[in-house]
Design a protein around this motif. Structure first.
Motif, short mmCIF file in Angstrom:
data_model
loop_
_atom_site.label_atom_id
_atom_site.label_comp_id
_atom_site.label_asym_id
_atom_site.label_seq_id
_atom_site.Cartn_x
_atom_site.Cartn_y
_atom_site.Cartn_z
N LEU A 173 7.71 2.85 -13.10
CA LEU A 173 6.63 3.50 -12.33
C LEU A 173 6.06 2.56 -11.28
CD1 LEU A 173 4.75 5.35 -15.22
CD2 LEU A 173 5.99 6.41 -13.32
N ASP A 178 10.73 5.33 -4.67
CA ASP A 178 10.16 6.64 -4.30
C ASP A 178 8.64 6.66 -4.42
OD1 ASP A 178 12.68 7.49 -3.81
OD2 ASP A 178 12.92 8.61 -5.69
N ARG A 179 8.11 5.72 -5.19
CA ARG A 179 6.66 5.69 -5.37
C ARG A 179 5.96 4.92 -4.25
NH1 ARG A 179 4.49 7.38 -9.97
NH2 ARG A 179 2.68 6.01 -9.68
N HIS A 180 6.78 4.30 -3.34
CA HIS A 180 6.20 3.51 -2.25
C HIS A 180 6.86 3.87 -0.91
CE1 HIS A 180 4.48 0.96 -5.42
NE2 HIS A 180 5.67 0.98 -5.98
#
Length: 438
Positions: free
Chosen positions: A391, A396-398
């Motif tokens: 996470l 994809d989270r940044h």
């Protein structure tokens, strides 16, 4: 008795001269020079000895010394035609057209039918025309044309320092630095520098980002000609640049990073920087940004430097330091290696060695350390730690991160995934614990 001694001395000196001529024809000019000098020291009143040594000086590219000896020969024998011809040839070689015309007049008075007069007069007139072309094209900043005319002039006047200097200056203006440096190397040993030549030496050093050295040349030029405007302007630029960099480091020592950047901003407003110096100043900006914590801006500066000049060591070192901050030791080593390959110095060697040590330590990091768990961790704890890491580092989270940051996050994510893959599988974990690999 005295007359016999004089005759013996003359005979001995002539033997020295004879040996000197043999050495001269064998192209052993230093040996010939020594023998002719010995002959002169024995009999300093023989004009031909000076003329022999004059020719040797010319072959050694010491034209001014050759000119002095030819004039000495004429002072001993004002009707010595060969000495006048030697002076004329040296005047032309030095590109001194005024002196050459004066020598032609003397030669006409001595021997109006001398065959050298006509060809020498044509050469002098040709050089005068070329000088006009050089001056005209320099004024309109047609530097390629100046170089062309200088090359033509040098084919007739191969020892003319003024033509070498003019060509060198124009090459620098056209940013053909390597060609200019080769000219500087060829004329560096010449001591007879006027203000303009010293200015060109200073300009070459300035373009090579050797600012302190440039200032020394320019100060010498100003001593020779206090009215040399170009030398005074460039010398002032060097002083501003030197003081600015000193002030920059002073601010860094105080940990005043923004003030250091402000100092450099003012520099860009005040003076025009040579490409190498511009890269160095940009790298200083990048270092200040890095110290300040603005590593994204520092990376942008490094990439800007390298887009202009991929061989810029300062840019490579800056980018290497940025990657170190991001713990991207693979790319840090790559940039330090490139810098070391271009410039093998203590600084580049040290940076490369330290980055390699960090890379080796990073590669040896255990899977347990990567997931930040104990070797006794349960499968549930392993899965929980991996989920937390995934996470945190999944690209994809940044989506708004810079390409450099995304690359680092991808690297950390892949390492975490590999660690999880190994430790979550009981058989792989057993093999890893026992042998250090899965």
């Amino acid at each position: 008795m005295d007359e016999n001694i004089i005759l013996d001395d003359l005979s001995f000196a002539k033997e020295k001269r004879k040996l000197g001529i043999k050495q001269f024809h064998a192209k052993h000019y230093l040996s010939a020079l020594k023998l002719f000098s010995e002959a002169i020291s024995i009999c300093p009143y023989v004009p031909s000895f000076y003329l022999n040594r004059s020719g040797t000086f010319v072959m050694l590219s010491r034209h001014k010394d050759g000119l002095r000896d030819a004039h000495k020969a004429i002072s001993l024998d004002p009707s010595f035609k060969a000495a006048y011809i030697r002076i004329l040839n040296i005047d032309i070689a030095l590109g001194d057209t005024a002196a050459a015309m004066e020598t032609i007049k003397n030669l006409v008075n001595l021997d109006p039918k001398c065959e050298t007069i006509r060809s020498a007069t044509e050469t002098v007139k040709h050089l005068e025309e070329l000088e006009k072309g050089i001056k005209l094209n320099y004024e309109i900043k047609a530097y390629d044309n100046v170089i062309f005319y200088c090359d033509l002039a040098l084919s007739s006047a191969p020892a003319a320092l003024k033509f070498y200097a003019a060509k060198c200056e124009c090459l620098l203006m056209l940013q053909r630095f390597n060609e200019a440096a080769s000219i500087i190397e060829n004329i560096d040993s010449i001591d007879d520098r006027n203000a303009y030549v010293s200015y060109v030496f200073g300009l070459n050093s300035y373009c090579a980002d050797r600012i302190e050295e440039a200032k020394k040349h320019l100060l010498h030029s100003i001593v020779l000609d206090p009215e040399c405007t170009k030398s005074k302007e460039l010398c002032h630029t060097c002083t501003v640049l030197i003081n600015c960099v000193k002030n920059y480091y002073k601010q860094l020592d105080k940990l005043q990073y923004q003030e250091a950047l402000t100092v450099l901003d003012k520099l860009h407003d005040d003076i025009k920087l040579a490409p190498k110096t511009k890269c160095r100043i940009m790298s200083l900006r990048g270092y200040a940004m890095l110290k300040k914590g603005d590593w994204l801006d520092a990376i942008a500066v490094a990439n800007k430097i390298l887009s202009a000049n991929r061989q810029c060591v300062e840019g490579l070192l800056l980018l290497g330091r940025c990657y170190e901050k991001l713990e991207n030791y693979v790319d840090a080593v790559g940039n330090y290696q490139a810098a070391f390959d271009i410039r093998s110095t203590v600084k580049t060697k040290q940076r490369l060695h330290q980055a390699k040590q960090k890379l080796a330590a990073w590669e040896k990091t255990s899977y347990y350390e990567i997931l930040n768990i104990q070797p006794t961790a349960t499968r549930k704890e392993i899965k929980s730690a991996y989920k937390k890491m995934a996470l945190s580092h999944h690209p994809d989270r940044h989506p708004n991160n810079s390409p450099e940051k995304i690359k680092v996050e991808e690297m950390k994510f892949r390492r975490a995934h590999k660690a999880y893959e190994t430790l979550y599988d009981p058989m792989k974990r057993w093999t890893y614990d026992k042998y250090g690999y899965s």
